[in-house]
Enzyme design. Structure first.
Site, mmCIF file in Angstrom:
data_model
loop_
_atom_site.group_PDB
_atom_site.id
_atom_site.type_symbol
_atom_site.label_atom_id
_atom_site.label_comp_id
_atom_site.label_asym_id
_atom_site.label_seq_id
_atom_site.Cartn_x
_atom_site.Cartn_y
_atom_site.Cartn_z
ATOM 1 N N PHE A 163 0.846 -1.196 0.000
ATOM 2 C CA PHE A 163 0.000 0.000 0.000
ATOM 3 C C PHE A 163 0.880 1.245 0.000
ATOM 4 O O PHE A 163 1.850 1.331 0.748
ATOM 5 C CB PHE A 163 -0.907 0.037 1.229
ATOM 6 C CG PHE A 163 -2.039 -0.958 1.199
ATOM 7 C CD1 PHE A 163 -2.239 -1.805 0.117
ATOM 8 C CD2 PHE A 163 -2.912 -1.043 2.267
ATOM 9 C CE1 PHE A 163 -3.282 -2.723 0.087
ATOM 10 C CE2 PHE A 163 -3.964 -1.953 2.257
ATOM 11 C CZ PHE A 163 -4.139 -2.788 1.172
ATOM 12 N N GLU A 164 0.517 2.200 -0.821
ATOM 13 C CA GLU A 164 1.138 3.536 -0.827
ATOM 14 C C GLU A 164 0.070 4.502 -0.339
ATOM 15 O O GLU A 164 -0.952 4.697 -0.999
ATOM 16 C CB GLU A 164 1.603 3.898 -2.239
ATOM 17 C CG GLU A 164 2.662 2.980 -2.826
ATOM 18 C CD GLU A 164 4.073 3.395 -2.456
ATOM 19 O OE1 GLU A 164 4.221 4.473 -1.833
ATOM 20 O OE2 GLU A 164 5.017 2.667 -2.798
ATOM 21 N N ILE A 165 0.293 5.130 0.820
ATOM 22 C CA ILE A 165 -0.801 5.828 1.493
ATOM 23 C C ILE A 165 -0.797 7.346 1.291
ATOM 24 O O ILE A 165 -1.785 8.002 1.612
ATOM 25 C CB ILE A 165 -0.801 5.512 2.999
ATOM 26 C CG1 ILE A 165 0.470 6.053 3.670
ATOM 27 C CG2 ILE A 165 -0.929 4.013 3.232
ATOM 28 C CD1 ILE A 165 0.431 5.964 5.192
#
Length: 436
Positions: A305-307
């Site tokens: 995940f890239e938040i």
């Protein structure tokens, strides 16, 4: 021309020369300053009103665990390679925890802060732990329903995988060294045409870094159903693969995509990129943790995940590229993504079916190397029987040595046998045909 006139002319020329020299110097200095202002914008420093220091964050998490022994436990795993030490804290959540209860529940492994400069991810880890401990709450979520979901789970959280790198960032040193997310064994060391050693240094060998060694042992011994590696730099929900422009075949790939689409709809307002890391981000990444978790550990659902990412920040303004710098954005990121993880806690087991859907198989059946098998097996025995890791590590090294010697001896014997056969064939006399 008289001497006085020559002297006057010389004085005029000297004054003119010095005037132009001064003017050139003034323009040069101011011109350089203007160029520097254009090419080197001011760098954003860490906002201490928003972010914990690494030391403070670790202490806050320790205190949180201490206040909730019925739900949380914490261990610190240490390793060393060629004089370089590392340690990783692991927090385990299990309601009404029992020592031997892990195998009967759905297992989730989360890692934050693998890159030291992505500080927002470690703050998200702390928020998730605070909600799990019930010191903080998700809005518009029924507590009874949430507790019913959490009763079926064991969640291991690594709040700050790269503590050494984080400390360097806090000291103002942005040199990255080895990228821990290029130090895993799946397709390790392959370099693309645009390879940047500053950004993608894979290390001297797979698992050359003690942090990667610790995480590998943890993953093999825990054997999770879901793995999420949390980063920042953009907004994205990635599934395997990172090292090639494809997603896996089969049912698990379909289940992963369905879960990501639901998370994107509920929490990202469909602005997050979805797909394989290698096919979506614009470049291939070799030797990543998520590809290892999926291919080697056989985690049914493995994600990256890239938040958060600031696409307008200068590439030289490292902190701003990867972290929110104002309170409003900070709170939005933390609130949205903490809610997203609790959606995963709820929907993940449903997507995979019953809790026991992950059929236990031996690590050797999964295609794990002898080193990886021994690492995971011995670590599991250590946690179960309380053995000293130093003794087990020594025994593991001995077994590795004997195994490699056995392989080498077998290869040498086979080579000698083949050579002898070839020599006997070449020395056999050739008989010509005799006419009758």
């Amino acid at each position: 021309m008289g001497p006085s006139r020559v002297l006057s002319l010389y004085s005029s020329l000297s004054i003119t020369f010095f005037f132009f020299a001064f003017l050139q110097g003034f323009l040069l200095v101011n011109g350089n300053n203007n160029i520097n202002n254009l090419t080197q914008p001011s760098l954003t420093s860490i906002n201490r009103d928003l972010y914990h220091s690494s030391g403070d964050l670790v202490e806050e998490i320790k205190a949180l665990v201490h206040r909730h022994p019925d739900k949380l436990t914490m261990e610190t795993i240490k390793s060393r390679n060629k004089g370089y030490p590392a340690e990783i804290s692991v927090v385990t959540y299990c309601r009404g925890r029992k020592d031997n209860d892990d195998r009967s529940k759905f297992r989730i492994l989360l890692s934050f802060g693998q890159h030291g400069r992505e500080i927002i991810t470690t703050e998200l880890a702390f928020r998730i732990l605070s909600i799990l401990s019930e010191e903080r709450f998700l809005p518009n979520v029924d507590s009874a329903s949430l507790n019913s979901t959490l009763d079926k789970l064991v969640i291991k959280v690594v709040p700050m995988e790269n503590l050494n790198g984080r400390k360097l960032v806090e000291a103002g040193d942005l040199w990255r060294g080895v990228d821990l997310n290029r130090n895993w064994s799946v397709d390790w060391g392959k370099k693309e045409k645009d390879y940047d050693p500053y950004e993608e240094n894979p290390g001297t060998a797979p698992f050359s870094e003690p942090e990667s060694q610790i995480m590998r042992k943890l993953a093999i011994s825990f054997d999770p159903h879901i793995w999420v590696n949390v980063h920042s730099g953009m907004e994205a929900l990635f599934m395997p693969y990172d090292h090639k422009n494809t997603t896996p075949d089969g049912l698990s790939s379909h289940q992963m995509k369905l879960l990501l689409e639901e998370v994107n709809h509920l929490h990202c307002q469909k602005r997050c990129m979805i797909g394989s890391g290698g096919g979506s981000v614009g470049y291939l990444a070799h030797g990543t943790a998520t590809d290892y978790m999926y291919d080697i550990v056989r985690v049914p659902m493995a994600f990256t995940f890239e938040i958060y990412g600031d696409g307008e920040a200068s590439s030289k303004d490292c902190f701003k590229m990867f972290n929110p710098t104002d309170l409003t954005t900070f709170n939005r990121v933390i609130n949205d993504w903490s809610a997203a993880f609790f959606t995963i806690f709820k929907l993940g087991p449903q997507q995979l079916g019953v809790v026991h859907s992950k059929v236990p198989v031996s690590n050797l059946d999964k295609g794990v190397s002898i080193d990886e098998y021994l690492d995971g097996y011995l670590m599991q025995r250590s946690s179960r029987h309380g053995k000293k890791m130093e003794v087990l590590e020594l025994g593991m090294q001995e077994i590795r040595t004997y195994f490699r010697l056995f392989l080498l001896s077998s290869v040498l014997l086979l080579f000698m046998f083949c050579s002898r056969i070839a020599k006997s064939k070449s020395s056999r006399p050739v008989l010509s045909a005799i006419p009758l």
